[in-house]
Design an enzyme around this catalytic site. Structure first.
Site, mmCIF file in Angstrom:
data_model
loop_
_atom_site.group_PDB
_atom_site.id
_atom_site.type_symbol
_atom_site.label_atom_id
_atom_site.label_comp_id
_atom_site.label_asym_id
_atom_site.label_seq_id
_atom_site.Cartn_x
_atom_site.Cartn_y
_atom_site.Cartn_z
ATOM 1 C CG ASP A 85 44.383 38.277 44.443
ATOM 2 O OD1 ASP A 85 43.358 38.866 44.047
ATOM 3 O OD2 ASP A 85 44.418 37.051 44.695
ATOM 4 C CE LYS A 113 40.947 37.671 42.749
ATOM 5 N NZ LYS A 113 40.983 37.521 44.207
ATOM 6 C CD GLU A 115 40.289 38.512 49.576
ATOM 7 O OE1 GLU A 115 39.936 38.575 50.769
ATOM 8 O OE2 GLU A 115 41.059 37.627 49.150
ATOM 9 C CD GLU A 182 37.441 32.000 47.375
ATOM 10 O OE1 GLU A 182 38.001 33.077 47.108
ATOM 11 O OE2 GLU A 182 38.052 30.973 47.753
HETATM 12 O O1 KIV Z 1 44.038 34.065 45.291
HETATM 13 C C1 KIV Z 1 43.360 33.398 44.502
HETATM 14 O O2 KIV Z 1 43.814 32.420 43.911
HETATM 15 C C2 KIV Z 1 41.977 33.792 44.285
HETATM 16 C C3 KIV Z 1 41.091 32.845 43.577
HETATM 17 C C4 KIV Z 1 40.760 31.717 44.477
HETATM 18 C C5 KIV Z 1 39.872 33.477 43.044
HETATM 19 O O3 KIV Z 1 41.583 34.842 44.693
#
Ligand code: KIV
Length: 257
Positions: A85, A113, A115, A182
């Site tokens: 993330d 990833k 958002e 989500e």
């Molecule tokens: O940070 C995380 O664990 C996530 C998942 C919930 C998809 O983004």
């Protein structure tokens, strides 16, 4: 299970053929366990802020903290793809997004990833143009929880449904290899899954997505505070762990000094 390493392409090719199982990993031992179980997609999620670091939400997680945990997971050399993330406020502009994504790639991430949909499209395009595989994240966006005042299900009215469909299409066209959905209503998640040609990976978004992702400690029943409604662990492993620790401690107390 195939012994070969997963890539964004092999994950993408599963759409319509094989459900994608994805789980979070924050450290070396968990990455080893997920590898032993043959999990094809490991996410170093910023959920580590709550699960590992004791923050109230993900907005406190820094890029350096993410890189530290990515390094630990990457050392396990799992065959599953390691995605990480981009944390809160680390992708405000396309330039910053690429710089932050490169930091995570240098730490061992194979994809990043972030958002948002159309709101972050220039950032997504810049990351993809830099040759870094990108995984989208739509629906309930944990990094917006403070701004939105809570974790709310998305897709409940026409406006949200249309926005989600347009965002998912835009991410696919920008080159994302998949998208996490989500807390999206199951009907809208199913509609997105049919509409886009990249895999949807759901969390609390019904059974019709191309894959499912969970926070691993929720699956195992070891999350520190609460277990979300979309998962019922087979067993609360944390109770067993406390029992084992207490058993060892009580056994020690019985020994003569
Ligand atoms: O940070 C995380 O664990 C996530 C998942 C919930 C998809 O983004």
């Amino acid at each position: 299970m195939s012994k070969s390493r997963e890539t964004p392409q092999t994950i993408r090719q599963r759409k319509g053929h094989e459900p994608i199982a994805a789980l979070t990993a924050y450290d070396f031992p968990m990455a080893k366990l997920l590898d032993a179980a043959g999990v094809p997609l490991l996410l170093v999620g910023d959920s580590l802020g709550m699960v590992v670091l004791g923050y109230p939400d993900t907005t406190h997680v820094t890029l350096e903290e993410m890189a530290h945990h990515v390094r630990a997971v990457a050392r396990a050399k799992p065959r599953g793809l390691v995605a990480a993330d981009l944390p809160f406020e680390s992708y405000e502009t396309p330039e910053q997004a690429v710089e932050s994504a490169k930091r995570l790639v240098d730490a061992g991430a194979e994809a990043v990833k972030a958002e948002g949909g159309r709101a972050i499209l220039p950032q997504v395009e810049a990351i993809v143009a830099a040759g870094i595989p990108f995984l989208g994240h739509l629906g309930m966006l944990p990094q917006s929880v403070v701004e939105e005042g809570g974790y709310r299900i998305k897709g409940r009215d026409d406006e949200q449904r249309e926005a989600l469909l347009a965002d998912a299409q835009a991410l696919g066209q920008a080159g994302a290899f998949g998208v996490v959905l989500e807390l999206v209503t199951p009907t809208v998640a199913a509609e997105i899954t049919r509409l886009v040609d990249i895999p949807t990976i759901g969390i609390g978004s019904g059974k019709q997505c191309d894959g499912q992702i969970l926070v691993t400690t929720d699956l195992l029943g070891t999350s520190p505070d609460f277990i979300p409604r979309h998962i019922r662990p087979e067993e609360l492993l944390r109770d067993r762990m406390v029992g084992m620790i207490r058993g060892w401690k009580d056994g020690l107390a019985k020994r003569k000094p």
